[in-house]
Design an enzyme around this catalytic site. Structure first.
Site, PDB file in Angstrom:
ATOM      1  N   HIS A 113      78.741  40.971  29.517  1.00 28.53           N
ATOM      2  CA  HIS A 113      77.721  41.552  28.330  1.00 28.53           C
ATOM      3  C   HIS A 113      76.956  40.354  28.151  1.00 28.53           C
ATOM      4  CE1 HIS A 113      75.858  44.267  26.049  1.00 28.53           C
ATOM      5  NE2 HIS A 113      77.071  44.736  25.406  1.00 28.53           N
ATOM      6  N   ASP A 141      73.269  44.453  30.068  1.00 29.26           N
ATOM      7  CA  ASP A 141      73.087  44.991  28.912  1.00 29.26           C
ATOM      8  C   ASP A 141      73.916  46.269  28.902  1.00 29.26           C
ATOM      9  OD1 ASP A 141      71.605  42.982  27.734  1.00 29.26           O
ATOM     10  OD2 ASP A 141      69.758  44.100  28.277  1.00 29.26           O
TER      11      ASP A 141
END
Length: 412
Positions: free
Chosen positions: A383, A387
């Site tokens: 992450h 995204d």
């Protein structure tokens, strides 16, 4: 006159290895370039060839010991194998004399007259657990050595009521009265240690998150069934599901390049090529050799590359180059029956696609409940780089391409 055998160069950044197995015993004849030992590195097993022809001499280090590149591990003596060479394990010779039956199965197994083949710890454990006779099993590994798959296949093919050898004594009951309780402590292989460290490091370093989707496999199954025979006849390889998913990943990565990138310090590295690490099963565990430039390969090219890597993984002949690099990983747990999982990223990569078993499930199509062959897909990603919107879009693109394979041909 003796010649030293040294640990060869093992690849970039690899400086040490572990003696996994001696393939030649002292006193046995050795041809030039014939493997005499197997080394376990962080990624693959590497065989050490003899630099000269002669007789196997002294084994300087024992199985399980760590050695550095350039270290001397053995000697080759001049001769033709008829002379007696120094032997560090005379017990193996004594075992040939008529003596009372041993209470447990011996670790070495006599091989068609060529000497003694030492079973690996994992294979020896399976032999003891299933009570099979290793001398009656044909090995499929390198030079006919037994693999875990060979032992399991023999155990499954054996009659259910196979008698236990009469010479084996009954297990001594434990102090608490429970019979047959035992435990075995086996040193982790270097490869297993490295896998453990890398996976734990991935959990501690990457901000991992997994997103899921499911895919209707009807179209791919129908396409494969329709062209299976003609594809194999033309290309000499079977048409599998992995080529469809690899092409789908290449399509999705073109639109979402961060999934096929990595973090290097405070910079992001993007690749304009797709080197896919394909997780395959090998005798020593799961390995991830690489299909290079998958984005430019045809379906046949991908299937041939995967078949070749899988064959060499089973034979234990993968090289360091086969394992080095990779920009994205596909792991197919479905071949083992897995329904769903959260795969762990293979660092320094930023994402891994997990495939799972196909099973008929009720789904709604055009307002009606129908049965379709469905598969769960799982995308684990870092992450820090990818995204959530990008991850979901990436997985959705794969789903759409698999459900409508025409998209793979028109780049849509």
């Amino acid at each position: 006159m003796s010649t030293e055998v040294k640990v060869p160069t093992l690849g970039e950044s690899v400086t040490e290895a572990t003696i996994g197995e001696w393939l030649k015993q002292p006193g046995e004849p050795v041809a030039m370039d014939e493997p005499i030992a197997s080394l376990e590195t962080d990624k693959v097993a590497v065989e050490v060839p003899s630099p000269v022809a002669g007789v196997m001499g002294q084994q300087v280090v024992a199985v399980g010991e760590t050695v550095n590149v350039g270290a001397v591990i053995a000697t080759i003596e001049a001769g033709d194998g008829k002379a007696t060479a120094p032997t560090p394990a005379p017990a193996a010779k004594e075992a040939a004399a008529p003596t009372p039956a041993a209470p447990t199965a011996p670790a070495p197994v006599e091989d068609s007259g060529d000497g003694v083949t030492t079973l690996s710890p994992a294979v020896r454990r399976l032999v003891l657990e299933h009570g099979v006779d290793p001398t009656r099993i044909k090995g499929s590994g390198k030079d006919g050595r037994l693999t875990k798959e060979d032992v399991l296949a023999a155990a499954n093919a054996a009659p259910e009521a196979a008698p236990v050898p009469a010479a084996a004594p009954a297990p001594t009951p434990a102090a608490n009265g429970a019979p047959g309780r035992r435990e075995e402590r086996v040193k982790m292989t270097r490869m297993r240690q490295t896998i453990a460290k890398r996976l734990k490091s991935a959990q501690e370093t990457a901000a991992m998150l997994t997103t899921f989707n499911d895919v209707d496999m009807s179209a791919v199954i129908a396409t494969r069934d329709k062209y299976r025979e003609s594809f194999e006849k033309k290309h000499g390889v079977r048409l599998g599901f992995m080529s469809f998913f690899t092409k789908a990943v290449a399509l999705a990565a073109h639109d979402i390049p961060s999934v096929n990138g990595r973090i290097d310090g405070d910079e992001i590295v993007y690749y304009d090529y797709l080197d896919v690490s394909i997780a395959v099963s090998a005798p020593n565990g799961l390995v991830v050799p690489i299909v290079r430039n998958a984005e430019s390969l045809s379906f046949a090219g991908i299937e041939k590359a995967i078949a070749d890597l899988g064959k060499r993984a089973k034979e234990g002949t993968l090289t360091m180059d086969d394992m080095t690099g990779g920009t994205f990983t596909i792991s197919n747990g479905g071949v083992f029956g897995g329904l769903m999982s959260t795969p762990i990223i293979n660092p320094p990569q930023s994402a891994v696609l997990g495939l799972h078993r196909i099973e008929d499930r009720p789904v709604v199509r055009d307002g009606e409940i129908v049965i379709r062959p469905m598969m769960y897909l799982a995308l684990s990603y870092d992450h820090r780089l990818v995204d959530g919107r990008e991850a979901v879009t990436f997985l959705k693109t794969i789903k759409e391409a698999i459900e409508d394979p025409t998209r793979l041909l028109i780049d849509l």
